[in-house]
Design a protein around this motif. Structure first.
Motif, PDB file in Angstrom:
ATOM      1  N   SER A 340      -8.942 -12.202  -9.217  1.00 23.32           N
ATOM      2  CA  SER A 340     -10.264 -11.662  -9.534  1.00 23.32           C
ATOM      3  C   SER A 340     -10.879 -10.914  -8.360  1.00 23.32           C
ATOM      4  O   SER A 340     -11.778 -10.090  -8.550  1.00 23.32           O
ATOM      5  N   LEU A 341     -10.386 -11.174  -7.124  1.00 22.23           N
ATOM      6  CA  LEU A 341     -10.920 -10.451  -5.964  1.00 22.23           C
ATOM      7  C   LEU A 341     -10.571  -8.969  -6.018  1.00 22.23           C
ATOM      8  O   LEU A 341     -11.214  -8.157  -5.359  1.00 22.23           O
ATOM      9  N   TYR A 342      -9.536  -8.601  -6.784  1.00 24.37           N
ATOM     10  CA  TYR A 342      -9.116  -7.206  -6.843  1.00 24.37           C
ATOM     11  C   TYR A 342      -9.882  -6.422  -7.896  1.00 24.37           C
ATOM     12  O   TYR A 342      -9.660  -5.218  -8.047  1.00 24.37           O
ATOM     13  N   GLU A 343     -10.765  -7.098  -8.623  1.00 21.46           N
ATOM     14  CA  GLU A 343     -11.426  -6.417  -9.745  1.00 21.46           C
ATOM     15  C   GLU A 343     -12.247  -5.215  -9.280  1.00 21.46           C
ATOM     16  O   GLU A 343     -12.176  -4.130  -9.870  1.00 21.46           O
ATOM     17  N   TYR A 344     -13.031  -5.388  -8.211  1.00 20.62           N
ATOM     18  CA  TYR A 344     -13.897  -4.289  -7.776  1.00 20.62           C
ATOM     19  C   TYR A 344     -13.081  -3.063  -7.361  1.00 20.62           C
ATOM     20  O   TYR A 344     -13.389  -1.940  -7.757  1.00 20.62           O
ATOM     21  N   SER A 345     -12.003  -3.285  -6.586  1.00 22.22           N
ATOM     22  CA  SER A 345     -11.189  -2.156  -6.127  1.00 22.22           C
ATOM     23  C   SER A 345     -10.503  -1.457  -7.290  1.00 22.22           C
ATOM     24  O   SER A 345     -10.450  -0.220  -7.351  1.00 22.22           O
ATOM     25  N   LEU A 346      -9.974  -2.225  -8.242  1.00 20.36           N
ATOM     26  CA  LEU A 346      -9.305  -1.618  -9.396  1.00 20.36           C
ATOM     27  C   LEU A 346     -10.303  -0.861 -10.268  1.00 20.36           C
ATOM     28  O   LEU A 346     -10.033   0.242 -10.747  1.00 20.36           O
ATOM     29  N   ARG A 347     -11.494  -1.463 -10.458  1.00 21.23           N
ATOM     30  CA  ARG A 347     -12.492  -0.794 -11.301  1.00 21.23           C
ATOM     31  C   ARG A 347     -13.019   0.474 -10.620  1.00 21.23           C
ATOM     32  O   ARG A 347     -13.342   1.465 -11.281  1.00 21.23           O
ATOM     33  N   LEU A 348     -13.101   0.432  -9.284  1.00 24.86           N
ATOM     34  CA  LEU A 348     -13.584   1.605  -8.546  1.00 24.86           C
ATOM     35  C   LEU A 348     -12.689   2.808  -8.779  1.00 24.86           C
ATOM     36  O   LEU A 348     -13.160   3.942  -8.874  1.00 24.86           O
ATOM     37  N   HIS A 349     -11.369   2.571  -8.902  1.00 30.16           N
ATOM     38  CA  HIS A 349     -10.419   3.663  -9.130  1.00 30.16           C
ATOM     39  C   HIS A 349     -10.001   3.783 -10.596  1.00 30.16           C
ATOM     40  O   HIS A 349      -9.079   4.532 -10.910  1.00 30.16           O
ATOM     41  N   ARG A 350     -10.680   2.985 -11.458  1.00 28.02           N
ATOM     42  CA  ARG A 350     -10.445   3.041 -12.910  1.00 28.02           C
ATOM     43  C   ARG A 350      -8.990   2.722 -13.255  1.00 28.02           C
ATOM     44  O   ARG A 350      -8.383   3.346 -14.125  1.00 28.02           O
ATOM     45  N   TYR A 351      -8.435   1.757 -12.555  1.00 25.73           N
ATOM     46  CA  TYR A 351      -7.103   1.264 -12.860  1.00 25.73           C
ATOM     47  C   TYR A 351      -7.252   0.070 -13.803  1.00 25.73           C
ATOM     48  O   TYR A 351      -7.740  -0.991 -13.406  1.00 25.73           O
ATOM     49  N   GLY A 352      -6.867   0.212 -15.067  1.00 26.19           N
ATOM     50  CA  GLY A 352      -6.918  -0.867 -16.026  1.00 26.19           C
ATOM     51  C   GLY A 352      -5.533  -1.365 -16.357  1.00 26.19           C
ATOM     52  O   GLY A 352      -4.522  -0.773 -15.974  1.00 26.19           O
ATOM     53  N   PRO A 353      -5.453  -2.473 -17.118  1.00 23.23           N
ATOM     54  CA  PRO A 353      -4.135  -3.013 -17.472  1.00 23.23           C
ATOM     55  C   PRO A 353      -3.333  -2.088 -18.377  1.00 23.23           C
ATOM     56  O   PRO A 353      -2.135  -2.267 -18.534  1.00 23.23           O
ATOM     57  N   ASP A 354      -3.992  -1.065 -18.977  1.00 20.26           N
ATOM     58  CA  ASP A 354      -3.262  -0.144 -19.849  1.00 20.26           C
ATOM     59  C   ASP A 354      -2.420   0.859 -19.049  1.00 20.26           C
ATOM     60  O   ASP A 354      -1.417   1.370 -19.551  1.00 20.26           O
ATOM     61  N   ILE A 355      -2.815   1.151 -17.781  1.00 25.03           N
ATOM     62  CA  ILE A 355      -2.088   2.151 -16.987  1.00 25.03           C
ATOM     63  C   ILE A 355      -1.614   1.603 -15.651  1.00 25.03           C
ATOM     64  O   ILE A 355      -1.079   2.339 -14.833  1.00 25.03           O
ATOM     65  N   LEU A 356      -1.830   0.301 -15.434  1.00 23.21           N
ATOM     66  CA  LEU A 356      -1.531  -0.263 -14.114  1.00 23.21           C
ATOM     67  C   LEU A 356      -0.054  -0.103 -13.757  1.00 23.21           C
ATOM     68  O   LEU A 356       0.288   0.102 -12.593  1.00 23.21           O
ATOM     69  N   LYS A 362       2.166   2.066  -3.526  1.00 19.08           N
ATOM     70  CA  LYS A 362       1.435   2.268  -2.266  1.00 19.08           C
ATOM     71  C   LYS A 362      -0.070   2.357  -2.502  1.00 19.08           C
ATOM     72  O   LYS A 362      -0.858   1.884  -1.697  1.00 19.08           O
ATOM     73  N   CYS A 363      -0.467   2.984  -3.611  1.00 18.74           N
ATOM     74  CA  CYS A 363      -1.897   3.095  -3.917  1.00 18.74           C
ATOM     75  C   CYS A 363      -2.508   1.710  -4.103  1.00 18.74           C
ATOM     76  O   CYS A 363      -3.635   1.447  -3.656  1.00 18.74           O
ATOM     77  N   LEU A 364      -1.788   0.810  -4.758  1.00 15.04           N
ATOM     78  CA  LEU A 364      -2.308  -0.537  -4.973  1.00 15.04           C
ATOM     79  C   LEU A 364      -2.289  -1.354  -3.682  1.00 15.04           C
ATOM     80  O   LEU A 364      -3.201  -2.143  -3.421  1.00 15.04           O
ATOM     81  N   ILE A 365      -1.264  -1.163  -2.871  1.00 18.14           N
ATOM     82  CA  ILE A 365      -1.209  -1.872  -1.583  1.00 18.14           C
ATOM     83  C   ILE A 365      -2.346  -1.423  -0.683  1.00 18.14           C
ATOM     84  O   ILE A 365      -2.944  -2.224   0.045  1.00 18.14           O
ATOM     85  N   ASP A 366      -2.699  -0.120  -0.739  1.00 17.74           N
ATOM     86  CA  ASP A 366      -3.814   0.379   0.063  1.00 17.74           C
ATOM     87  C   ASP A 366      -5.141  -0.238  -0.361  1.00 17.74           C
ATOM     88  O   ASP A 366      -6.114  -0.220   0.409  1.00 17.74           O
ATOM     89  N   LEU A 367      -5.229  -0.750  -1.568  1.00 15.23           N
ATOM     90  CA  LEU A 367      -6.449  -1.414  -2.028  1.00 15.23           C
ATOM     91  C   LEU A 367      -6.542  -2.851  -1.531  1.00 15.23           C
ATOM     92  O   LEU A 367      -7.496  -3.548  -1.835  1.00 15.23           O
ATOM     93  N   GLY A 368      -5.540  -3.303  -0.776  1.00 18.51           N
ATOM     94  CA  GLY A 368      -5.569  -4.648  -0.223  1.00 18.51           C
ATOM     95  C   GLY A 368      -4.791  -5.663  -1.047  1.00 18.51           C
ATOM     96  O   GLY A 368      -4.886  -6.854  -0.790  1.00 18.51           O
ATOM     97  N   ILE A 369      -4.036  -5.206  -2.053  1.00 18.65           N
ATOM     98  CA  ILE A 369      -3.251  -6.118  -2.877  1.00 18.65           C
ATOM     99  C   ILE A 369      -1.877  -6.289  -2.222  1.00 18.65           C
ATOM    100  O   ILE A 369      -1.194  -5.305  -1.958  1.00 18.65           O
ATOM    101  N   PRO A 370      -1.446  -7.531  -1.947  1.00 15.37           N
ATOM    102  CA  PRO A 370      -0.120  -7.732  -1.352  1.00 15.37           C
ATOM    103  C   PRO A 370       0.982  -7.148  -2.227  1.00 15.37           C
ATOM    104  O   PRO A 370       0.856  -7.088  -3.459  1.00 15.37           O
ATOM    105  N   ALA A 371       2.077  -6.739  -1.590  1.00 11.41           N
ATOM    106  CA  ALA A 371       3.149  -6.063  -2.310  1.00 11.41           C
ATOM    107  C   ALA A 371       3.742  -6.951  -3.411  1.00 11.41           C
ATOM    108  O   ALA A 371       4.078  -6.477  -4.500  1.00 11.41           O
ATOM    109  N   GLY A 372       3.859  -8.255  -3.130  1.00 10.49           N
ATOM    110  CA  GLY A 372       4.397  -9.148  -4.149  1.00 10.49           C
ATOM    111  C   GLY A 372       3.507  -9.234  -5.374  1.00 10.49           C
ATOM    112  O   GLY A 372       3.980  -9.230  -6.520  1.00 10.49           O
ATOM    113  N   ASP A 373       2.179  -9.311  -5.132  1.00  8.58           N
ATOM    114  CA  ASP A 373       1.254  -9.352  -6.262  1.00  8.58           C
ATOM    115  C   ASP A 373       1.230  -8.039  -7.020  1.00  8.58           C
ATOM    116  O   ASP A 373       0.965  -8.015  -8.224  1.00  8.58           O
ATOM    117  N   VAL A 374       1.475  -6.925  -6.329  1.00  8.41           N
ATOM    118  CA  VAL A 374       1.549  -5.627  -7.013  1.00  8.41           C
ATOM    119  C   VAL A 374       2.660  -5.655  -8.064  1.00  8.41           C
ATOM    120  O   VAL A 374       2.489  -5.220  -9.202  1.00  8.41           O
TER     121      VAL A 374
END
Length: 416
Positions: A340-356, A362-374
């Motif tokens: 849930s901590l990633y919600e703000y960063s994903l919503r800021l870039h309009r990344y939803g579960p439909d296009i994730l 690299k774009c997701l890692i730059d948002l602070g999400i660890p590579a494994g969780d990506v």
């Protein structure tokens, strides 16, 4: 006519007591001149030092007023009238008396007691030349230190803390240091996809505003933080900042009431069994009967979800609530801790579960999400988007439409 002895004695000039203590002094003042920055050069320019000499006469009387007068005369002769020495704010000097010539033989005078010893030496040896060495950087440092140690009741000389000499660009030394530190911060935390700045940690990412960058640079200047470690205050508290920027996280973090346990048709195997039973009834010419709902019978909304999942209907809309539900699913089922901590960063870039799953790693890692969780999020979003949970909003809206039907009328549903 010969003059009387008394007249001869009165004609002799009486020596001025002040002149007995007055000596010619040469003051050498060292300035630091900021070197201009060359465009395109990464090397830090080296500041240059400039030495200027001035001459004046000083009466070396062993009083505190004479000591303060000497210090302020040196400042005034070199154009530093905004800097003032007082009984509480003083700076050190180096004094070289002839016949010594080497600067290393100069005597350090840091307070009034040492000045009194200097007066005794000057009046006893009567040197032909007295040279005083002063460094502007040391003057500012000592006056600032003396001001910090005082109780603040003496306002005289307070300009020493704020009215520093400015360079050719109109910046003080403090402002130049803050600007250099901020450039290092910008280089370290620059976003790859836009012109903004983000502080990225394993726990999440925090967008940096201009005010936050300025506060961070000041903290580095004061030695309280580093380029990679921000100040330890509420402005840089990742949990509090994201809760303020995205109030929905407070709702997502609070435990939601659990619905009553039901037995939904949640898999294709169960749906296949249900459809086979319906086909057998239709093939046998029997009419389906509507019976009283049994606690073990699936609710109507779950039946609709099962039909929607199997039928080639339109996909669900990527509403903001679906991102919250998917991240909750990722925490519970996919092993993504604190998703849930990633919600703000994903919503800021309009990344939803439909296009994730289409977003570059690299774009997701730059948002602070660890590579494994990506990898876990991208692999799990495809299956979740086709699940009944993703289509739940559609069944909810269907129930809302039913509730809007006037009393006495039943909604008609065409069977598949």
């Amino acid at each position: 006519m010969a003059s009387s002895p008394s007249q001869s004695h009165s004609s002799t000039p009486t020596p001025d007591p002040e002149s007995l203590f007055s000596f010619k002094v040469t003051s050498q003042f060292t300035f630091t001149v900021a070197a201009p920055t060359k465009a395109g050069s990464k090397a830090k320019p080296k500041d240059k030092k400039d030495v200027k000499s001035k001459e004046f006469v000083h009466a070396f009387r062993a009083t505190e007023d004479a000591y303060i007068t000497l210090l302020n005369t040196i400042l005034s002769k070199h154009g530093q009238d905004k800097l003032k020495a007082t009984a509480r704010k003083q700076f050190g000097i180096k004094v070289l008396c002839a016949p010594q010539r080497a600067k290393g033989d100069a005597i350090d005078i840091d307070d009034f007691e040492e000045y009194k010893d200097l007066c005794k030496t000057v009046r006893t040896k009567k040197p032909s030349k007295i040279t005083i060495f002063v460094n502007l950087a040391d003057v500012r440092k000592m006056l600032k230190k003396s001001s910090a140690e005082s109780d603040g009741s003496d306002d005289e000389g307070s300009a020493a803390e704020t009215d520093d000499d400015k360079d050719r660009n109109g910046l003080t030394e403090y402002e130049r240091q803050i600007a250099r530190t901020r450039r290092l911060l910008e280089k370290k935390h620059q976003n790859d996809h836009d012109s903004g700045y983000t502080y990225v940690t394993p726990a999440g990412s925090l967008p940096l505003t201009p005010a936050m960058m300025k506060e961070w640079a000041r903290s580095i200047y004061d030695g309280e933080s580093t380029i990679t470690q921000p100040p330890n205050n509420s402005m840089f508290d990742l949990t509090k900042r994201q809760a303020i920027l995205n109030p929905l996280r407070l709702q997502a973090a609070s435990p939601a009431p659990q619905p009553a346990a039901v037995s939904p048709i949640g898999s294709l195997s169960e749906l296949s069994t249900f459809m086979t039973a319906v086909s057998q009834l239709v093939g046998a010419g029997a009419s389906p009967r509507v019976t009283t709902a049994d606690p073990s019978t699936p609710a109507r909304s779950h039946v609709c979800e099962a039909f929607n999942m199997a039928s080639p209907s339109s996909p669900p809309n990527p509403t903001p609530n679906k991102l919250v539900r998917f991240l909750k699913h990722a925490e519970d089922k996919l092993g993504v801790q604190m998703a849930s901590l990633y919600e703000y960063s994903l919503r800021l870039h309009r990344y939803g579960p439909d296009i994730l799953h289409l977003v570059d790693d690299k774009c997701l890692i730059d948002l602070g999400i660890p590579a494994g969780d990506v990898l876990r999020l991208k692999r799990g979003c495809i299956k979740w988007w086709g699940s009944a949970d993703a289509k739940r909003a559609r069944s909810d809206s269907l129930e809302a439409d039913d509730s809007a039907i006037p009393p006495g009328k039943k909604p008609s549903h065409r069977s598949s």
